[in-house]
Design a protein around this motif. Sequence first.
Motif, PDB file in Angstrom:
ATOM      1  N   THR A   1     -11.481   5.544   1.727  1.00 31.84           N
ATOM      2  CA  THR A   1     -11.427   4.075   1.783  1.00 31.84           C
ATOM      3  C   THR A   1     -12.825   3.496   1.702  1.00 31.84           C
ATOM      4  OG1 THR A   1     -11.558   3.890   4.216  1.00 31.84           O
ATOM      5  CG2 THR A   1      -9.360   4.159   3.227  1.00 31.84           C
TER       6      THR A   1
ATOM      7  N   ARG B   1     -13.860   7.162   5.537  1.00 33.10           N
ATOM      8  CA  ARG B   1     -14.039   5.734   5.349  1.00 33.10           C
ATOM      9  C   ARG B   1     -15.505   5.511   4.985  1.00 33.10           C
ATOM     10  NH1 ARG B   1     -12.524   2.945  10.787  1.00 33.10           N
ATOM     11  NH2 ARG B   1     -11.439   1.314   9.610  1.00 33.10           N
TER      12      ARG B   1
ATOM     13  N   THR C   1       0.835  -1.207   0.000  1.00 29.68           N
ATOM     14  CA  THR C   1       0.000   0.000   0.000  1.00 29.68           C
ATOM     15  C   THR C   1       0.865   1.251   0.000  1.00 29.68           C
ATOM     16  OG1 THR C   1      -1.843  -1.093   1.116  1.00 29.68           O
ATOM     17  CG2 THR C   1      -1.721   1.308   1.313  1.00 29.68           C
TER      18      THR C   1
ATOM     19  N   ILE D   1      -8.890   3.415  -1.539  1.00 32.64           N
ATOM     20  CA  ILE D   1      -8.305   2.132  -1.133  1.00 32.64           C
ATOM     21  C   ILE D   1      -9.403   1.162  -0.710  1.00 32.64           C
ATOM     22  CG2 ILE D   1      -6.893   0.986   0.626  1.00 32.64           C
ATOM     23  CD1 ILE D   1      -5.052   3.358   0.624  1.00 32.64           C
TER      24      ILE D   1
ATOM     25  N   LYS E   1      -5.407  -5.708   7.087  1.00 33.06           N
ATOM     26  CA  LYS E   1      -6.253  -4.658   6.530  1.00 33.06           C
ATOM     27  C   LYS E   1      -6.249  -3.424   7.431  1.00 33.06           C
ATOM     28  CE  LYS E   1      -8.112  -5.009   3.181  1.00 33.06           C
ATOM     29  NZ  LYS E   1      -7.633  -4.821   1.790  1.00 33.06           N
TER      30      LYS E   1
ATOM     31  N   GLU F   1      -4.574   0.112   6.240  1.00 32.73           N
ATOM     32  CA  GLU F   1      -5.397   1.317   6.160  1.00 32.73           C
ATOM     33  C   GLU F   1      -4.848   2.423   7.061  1.00 32.73           C
ATOM     34  OE1 GLU F   1      -9.846   3.123   6.838  1.00 32.73           O
ATOM     35  OE2 GLU F   1      -9.631   0.939   6.928  1.00 32.73           O
TER      36      GLU F   1
ATOM     37  N   TRP G   1      -3.613   6.295   5.873  1.00 35.01           N
ATOM     38  CA  TRP G   1      -4.058   7.579   6.423  1.00 35.01           C
ATOM     39  C   TRP G   1      -2.878   8.371   6.989  1.00 35.01           C
ATOM     40  CZ3 TRP G   1      -8.410   9.427   4.896  1.00 35.01           C
ATOM     41  CH2 TRP G   1      -9.513   8.612   4.662  1.00 35.01           C
TER      42      TRP G   1
ATOM     43  N   SER H   1     -10.361  -1.232   1.679  1.00 30.47           N
ATOM     44  CA  SER H   1     -10.033  -1.738   3.004  1.00 30.47           C
ATOM     45  C   SER H   1     -11.018  -2.861   3.323  1.00 30.47           C
ATOM     46  CB  SER H   1     -10.083  -0.604   4.041  1.00 30.47           C
ATOM     47  OG  SER H   1      -9.638  -1.065   5.298  1.00 30.47           O
TER      48      SER H   1
ATOM     49  N   ASN I   1     -14.844   0.047   2.879  1.00 32.18           N
ATOM     50  CA  ASN I   1     -14.698  -1.041   3.848  1.00 32.18           C
ATOM     51  C   ASN I   1     -15.852  -2.034   3.721  1.00 32.18           C
ATOM     52  OD1 ASN I   1     -13.404   1.543   4.920  1.00 32.18           O
ATOM     53  ND2 ASN I   1     -12.559   0.056   6.355  1.00 32.18           N
TER      54      ASN I   1
END
Length: 370
Positions: free
Chosen positions: A196, A259, A116, A134, A172, A176, A180, A136, A198
């Motif tokens: 992100t 998120r 990542t 991303i 994960k 993540e 950040w 996540s 999730n």
Amino acid sequence: MRQVLIFYNCLPLTEVLVTGSSGYIATHIVKQLLEAGYKVRGTVRSLSNPKKVTPLKELCPNAAHELELVEADLTKKQGWKEAVRGCTHVLHTASPFPSQNPRDDDEILKPAVEGTLTVLQACADVGGVQRVVITSSCAAVTDMVNPKGTVLDESSWRNLESPLKDTYGKSKALAEKAAWDFVEKLPEGSKFELATINPSLVLGPVLCGTPGTSVDIIKRIMERNPPLLLKFNFPVCDVRDVARAHVVAMTLPEAAGHRHIVSPYTLWYSEMSDILAKEFRDKGYKPPTTTAPKLLLQVASVFDRALKYAVALVDCKTEFKDTRLRQVLGITPYDPKDSLIDMAYSCIERGFIVRKKGYFNPNAEGATSK
């Protein structure tokens, strides 16, 4: 309507990079991007692997822009700057997803976190990237071992000191958090936005050429392996909604810096089996109906370390707020029954689940019911 909105937000010269483009979620993302008129570049570990490349090439043959594929590996730094160059948006879906916990956690943790950071560093070095989204997981939000009635939102994080052995979930959360932190510390001249997605257990049709963990769960039910059900509750979502969440979050101003949990429903294992039994019983399949006693699992876990984590999940039910999914991203999620059935049909058609003698697909072109 949702596809029209995505197309409306599409910038004519925007090129999007999708990492790990041959994956279960990523293939749906690529398909939706191509259908919306974006120029798409996808990374794969090997361009010579037909199981990875062929399904991608067949996704959208009439797209306005041909899909571009390039080689890049999360365990290597080479190739990532070239992959990012010229792209204004990056959707980072690539991450190791083991079928079981490895003996050495670094087999999963290292490529997840360092991979990542490699992608993000390439974005910062090359410049021109406006936003990174991303993939996540809800596993970065919680370890899923919560009292019944627990409802979590995007403010929650997994307990990294949890005694439960779940290397994937830990990877994960660490990946993540690292993302950040990385973006927060970027100098002003190199900053880009981050969001992100999730998801929980992802269901829905399979477009990729290799099965993953979600497929394995459905395969076990359909093939009665084992012939007993576990008293598990799964927070679930549809892969098409997960892909759409990525595409919307890529350009929606309100998505930056947030998120987004994609987990609108929950299903007990027994409910999943019942749904599949009703749809496929007349097609040669006999999903199990009997639930295994917890004591049996506890005894079996002494000899199978993979079951130790499973025992801890028995009777647990965790729900997630879907406020950002519905109200911010504007997504009305698929019915989980449809997600499950669509997934099973696609898995049979692609050979991931054994095709029984009495099988027929009523949705196939020219099909007639028995």
